[in-house]
Design a protein around this motif. Structure first.
Motif, PDB file in Angstrom:
ATOM      1  N   ASP A 182       6.707   5.084   9.231  1.00 25.14           N
ATOM      2  CA  ASP A 182       6.221   5.154  10.614  1.00 25.14           C
ATOM      3  C   ASP A 182       5.154   6.220  10.811  1.00 25.14           C
ATOM      4  O   ASP A 182       4.834   6.564  11.956  1.00 25.14           O
ATOM      5  N   SER A 183       4.621   6.752   9.730  1.00 18.94           N
ATOM      6  CA  SER A 183       3.559   7.745   9.851  1.00 18.94           C
ATOM      7  C   SER A 183       2.284   7.068  10.362  1.00 18.94           C
ATOM      8  O   SER A 183       2.138   5.842  10.332  1.00 18.94           O
ATOM      9  N   PHE A 184       1.348   7.880  10.827  1.00 16.94           N
ATOM     10  CA  PHE A 184       0.160   7.372  11.509  1.00 16.94           C
ATOM     11  C   PHE A 184      -0.582   6.293  10.727  1.00 16.94           C
ATOM     12  O   PHE A 184      -0.720   5.143  11.164  1.00 16.94           O
ATOM     13  N   ALA A 185      -1.105   6.638   9.535  1.00 16.65           N
ATOM     14  CA  ALA A 185      -1.905   5.673   8.773  1.00 16.65           C
ATOM     15  C   ALA A 185      -1.071   4.468   8.360  1.00 16.65           C
ATOM     16  O   ALA A 185      -1.581   3.343   8.300  1.00 16.65           O
ATOM     17  N   SER A 186       0.208   4.695   8.096  1.00 16.45           N
ATOM     18  CA  SER A 186       1.080   3.590   7.699  1.00 16.45           C
ATOM     19  C   SER A 186       1.158   2.529   8.794  1.00 16.45           C
ATOM     20  O   SER A 186       1.122   1.325   8.516  1.00 16.45           O
ATOM     21  N   VAL A 229      -1.084   1.843  11.058  1.00 10.91           N
ATOM     22  CA  VAL A 229      -2.363   1.134  11.114  1.00 10.91           C
ATOM     23  C   VAL A 229      -2.455   0.123   9.975  1.00 10.91           C
ATOM     24  O   VAL A 229      -2.845  -1.038  10.169  1.00 10.91           O
ATOM     25  N   VAL A 230      -2.084   0.551   8.776  1.00 10.72           N
ATOM     26  CA  VAL A 230      -2.119  -0.329   7.600  1.00 10.72           C
ATOM     27  C   VAL A 230      -1.284  -1.584   7.847  1.00 10.72           C
ATOM     28  O   VAL A 230      -1.715  -2.710   7.557  1.00 10.72           O
ATOM     29  N   GLN A 231      -0.087  -1.396   8.394  1.00 10.95           N
ATOM     30  CA  GLN A 231       0.816  -2.531   8.583  1.00 10.95           C
ATOM     31  C   GLN A 231       0.324  -3.505   9.657  1.00 10.95           C
ATOM     32  O   GLN A 231       0.672  -4.692   9.636  1.00 10.95           O
ATOM     33  N   GLU A 232      -0.494  -3.032  10.573  1.00 15.12           N
ATOM     34  CA  GLU A 232      -1.051  -3.930  11.582  1.00 15.12           C
ATOM     35  C   GLU A 232      -1.999  -4.956  10.973  1.00 15.12           C
ATOM     36  O   GLU A 232      -2.260  -6.001  11.578  1.00 15.12           O
ATOM     37  N   THR A 233      -2.522  -4.671   9.794  1.00 13.14           N
ATOM     38  CA  THR A 233      -3.494  -5.583   9.178  1.00 13.14           C
ATOM     39  C   THR A 233      -2.845  -6.632   8.281  1.00 13.14           C
ATOM     40  O   THR A 233      -3.543  -7.429   7.659  1.00 13.14           O
ATOM     41  N   GLY A 234      -1.523  -6.641   8.200  1.00 15.22           N
ATOM     42  CA  GLY A 234      -0.836  -7.611   7.355  1.00 15.22           C
ATOM     43  C   GLY A 234      -0.492  -7.094   5.976  1.00 15.22           C
ATOM     44  O   GLY A 234       0.110  -7.813   5.177  1.00 15.22           O
ATOM     45  N   LEU A 235      -0.879  -5.867   5.681  1.00 12.55           N
ATOM     46  CA  LEU A 235      -0.438  -5.221   4.452  1.00 12.55           C
ATOM     47  C   LEU A 235       0.959  -4.647   4.670  1.00 12.55           C
ATOM     48  O   LEU A 235       1.410  -4.501   5.811  1.00 12.55           O
ATOM     49  N   VAL A 236       1.654  -4.315   3.598  1.00  8.56           N
ATOM     50  CA  VAL A 236       3.020  -3.799   3.715  1.00  8.56           C
ATOM     51  C   VAL A 236       3.154  -2.517   2.901  1.00  8.56           C
ATOM     52  O   VAL A 236       2.304  -2.209   2.063  1.00  8.56           O
ATOM     53  N   ARG A 237       4.209  -1.777   3.164  1.00 11.55           N
ATOM     54  CA  ARG A 237       4.548  -0.651   2.300  1.00 11.55           C
ATOM     55  C   ARG A 237       5.443  -1.153   1.174  1.00 11.55           C
ATOM     56  O   ARG A 237       6.204  -2.102   1.354  1.00 11.55           O
ATOM     57  N   PRO A 238       5.393  -0.521   0.002  1.00  7.81           N
ATOM     58  CA  PRO A 238       6.221  -0.972  -1.127  1.00  7.81           C
ATOM     59  C   PRO A 238       7.710  -0.941  -0.791  1.00  7.81           C
ATOM     60  O   PRO A 238       8.152  -0.231   0.119  1.00  7.81           O
ATOM     61  N   ALA A 239       8.476  -1.710  -1.537  1.00 10.15           N
ATOM     62  CA  ALA A 239       9.926  -1.785  -1.316  1.00 10.15           C
ATOM     63  C   ALA A 239      10.582  -0.419  -1.442  1.00 10.15           C
ATOM     64  O   ALA A 239      11.603  -0.140  -0.803  1.00 10.15           O
ATOM     65  N   THR A 240       9.995   0.469  -2.256  1.00  7.25           N
ATOM     66  CA  THR A 240      10.557   1.809  -2.441  1.00  7.25           C
ATOM     67  C   THR A 240      10.115   2.779  -1.344  1.00  7.25           C
ATOM     68  O   THR A 240      10.487   3.943  -1.368  1.00  7.25           O
ATOM     69  N   GLN A 241       9.327   2.298  -0.382  1.00  5.60           N
ATOM     70  CA  GLN A 241       8.785   3.167   0.665  1.00  5.60           C
ATOM     71  C   GLN A 241       9.094   2.613   2.054  1.00  5.60           C
ATOM     72  O   GLN A 241       8.229   2.526   2.919  1.00  5.60           O
ATOM     73  N   GLN A 242      10.350   2.259   2.254  1.00  3.95           N
ATOM     74  CA  GLN A 242      10.772   1.681   3.537  1.00  3.95           C
ATOM     75  C   GLN A 242      11.551   2.656   4.405  1.00  3.95           C
ATOM     76  O   GLN A 242      12.099   2.282   5.434  1.00  3.95           O
ATOM     77  N   GLU A 243      11.587   3.923   3.984  1.00  6.65           N
ATOM     78  CA  GLU A 243      12.333   4.907   4.775  1.00  6.65           C
ATOM     79  C   GLU A 243      11.643   5.142   6.119  1.00  6.65           C
ATOM     80  O   GLU A 243      10.450   5.431   6.163  1.00  6.65           O
ATOM     81  N   VAL A 293       0.848  -1.191   0.000  1.00  7.78           N
ATOM     82  CA  VAL A 293       0.000   0.000   0.000  1.00  7.78           C
ATOM     83  C   VAL A 293       0.884   1.241   0.000  1.00  7.78           C
ATOM     84  O   VAL A 293       1.676   1.448   0.928  1.00  7.78           O
ATOM     85  N   SER A 294       0.750   2.044  -1.027  1.00  7.36           N
ATOM     86  CA  SER A 294       1.436   3.329  -1.108  1.00  7.36           C
ATOM     87  C   SER A 294       0.514   4.411  -0.551  1.00  7.36           C
ATOM     88  O   SER A 294      -0.678   4.435  -0.853  1.00  7.36           O
ATOM     89  N   ILE A 295       1.065   5.287   0.289  1.00 12.21           N
ATOM     90  CA  ILE A 295       0.264   6.348   0.905  1.00 12.21           C
ATOM     91  C   ILE A 295       0.853   7.694   0.490  1.00 12.21           C
ATOM     92  O   ILE A 295       1.994   8.014   0.824  1.00 12.21           O
ATOM     93  N   LEU A 296       0.056   8.467  -0.273  1.00 11.92           N
ATOM     94  CA  LEU A 296       0.536   9.725  -0.838  1.00 11.92           C
ATOM     95  C   LEU A 296      -0.274  10.910  -0.336  1.00 11.92           C
ATOM     96  O   LEU A 296      -1.473  10.792  -0.090  1.00 11.92           O
TER      97      LEU A 296
END
Length: 324
Positions: A219-223, A225-239, A203-206
């Motif tokens: 580590d932003s707020f919505a991110s 929450v998203v990661q708690e559900t088993g979704l991940v951030r893209p490989a290019t968004q791991q900062e 999931v990309s969050i823009l």
């Protein structure tokens, strides 16, 4: 042609709806009291010691009656606990409390912005407790503490649960906060069930600004929450970090791609900038756009600092878009 939903999909959606309703009922059951977990009454002069996140020991009222919330997280947390503050700051980029809070925050007096709360407006409200969010400026803290007992509820890098628990401690509602978080955990599990076929997808969050898009950090707020559900951030968004990247040029827009894109606007002029970007070849080339997985969401929720009520709404959005 409308999507046909299986019986299993409908059952998991009903499970998520029931969990969200339970959480909402918990919020309503907390309403009607601004005091502590026990009685909200007693000796009005009684006090408790609370150690805030700076290490300061603050003597606060045992049952505060007029609380000021100087951050979106503090406001959200108080409302989740059934405490309506006497005053609060405007949401980032807004002239009112965060829009996602809706009627829950209506009628609360504004005391300025997160960056510049107005001391005179705070003083006029005669608070008996101030929740100062992540204020770190010593001069400002001293000025606030000259007005009323002031508790710093989080450091910038702290997550929303840390802020919520400290706010709850400050207003004497730690038991209610613990119960609330148990219900939230149940809602996370219900969401996982509802979106099970997408677990592991990215999931990309823009946030689309007038000068282009920024990516919310891991580590932003919505991110979180998203990661708690088993979704991940893209490989290019791991900062790591709780804010966002610099503005991306359309030439680098591929960095904003993911299996899903949740995009929002916040500042004036942003919606027009997003509209223009949608006409560009770079936008059309995004995988999430090609697969019709580009979704516009509330920027006051997804790209700012939120609390427990906001976390529920993020889960609701995920259930709405990923369980269909």
């Amino acid at each position: 042609m409308p999507l046909q939903r299986s019986g299993a999909d409908m059952r998991t959606t009903r499970t998520l709806t029931a969990a969200l309703a339970m959480a909402a009922a918990l919020v309503l059951s907390a309403c009607g009291s601004s005091g502590g977990d026990g009685d909200g009454g007693g000796d009005p002069a009684a006090t408790r010691d609370v150690t805030d996140v700076t290490g300061a020991v603050v003597k606060v009222p045992a049952a505060p009656k007029k609380v000021i919330a100087l951050s979106e997280q503090d406001l959200d947390g108080l409302l989740a606990l059934g405490v309506t503050p006497a005053g609060t700051v405007n949401g980032r980029g807004q002239q009112a409390p965060p829009a996602y809070l809706g009627d829950k925050a209506s009628g609360i007096k504004s005391v300025g912005s997160v960056a510049e709360p107005a001391l005179d407006a705070i003083n006029e409200l005669e608070p008996d407790l101030i929740l100062a969010g992540g204020v770190a400026d010593e001069a400002r803290l001293k000025a606030l503490r000259d007005i009323a007992p002031t508790v710093v509820t989080y450091k910038p890098a702290d997550d929303w649960k840390t802020a919520f628990n400290k706010a709850a401690e400050a207003v004497g509602k730690t038991d209610a906060a613990a119960t609330w978080l148990q219900t939230y955990t149940s809602t996370v599990e219900a969401t996982k069930t509802a979106i099970a076929k997408h677990v592991g997808e990215s999931v990309s969050i823009l946030r689309w600004n007038p000068d282009g898009p920024v990516i919310m950090l891991k580590d932003s707020f919505a991110s979180l929450v998203v990661q708690e559900t088993g979704l991940v951030r893209p490989a290019t968004q791991q900062e790591p970090g709780f804010a966002h990247t610099d503005v991306l040029s359309l030439e680098n827009l591929a960095k904003a791609d993911g299996d899903w894109i949740f995009a929002s606007t916040l500042q004036p002029g942003s919606a027009e900038a997003l509209k223009q970007a949608k006409e560009s070849p770079a936008f059309a080339a995004l995988g999430a756009v090609k697969n019709e997985r580009f979704t516009e969401v509330d920027g006051t929720l997804w790209t700012s600092r939120g609390g427990p009520l906001g976390a529920l709404k993020v889960l609701e959005d995920l259930g709405k878009h990923l369980s269909a």
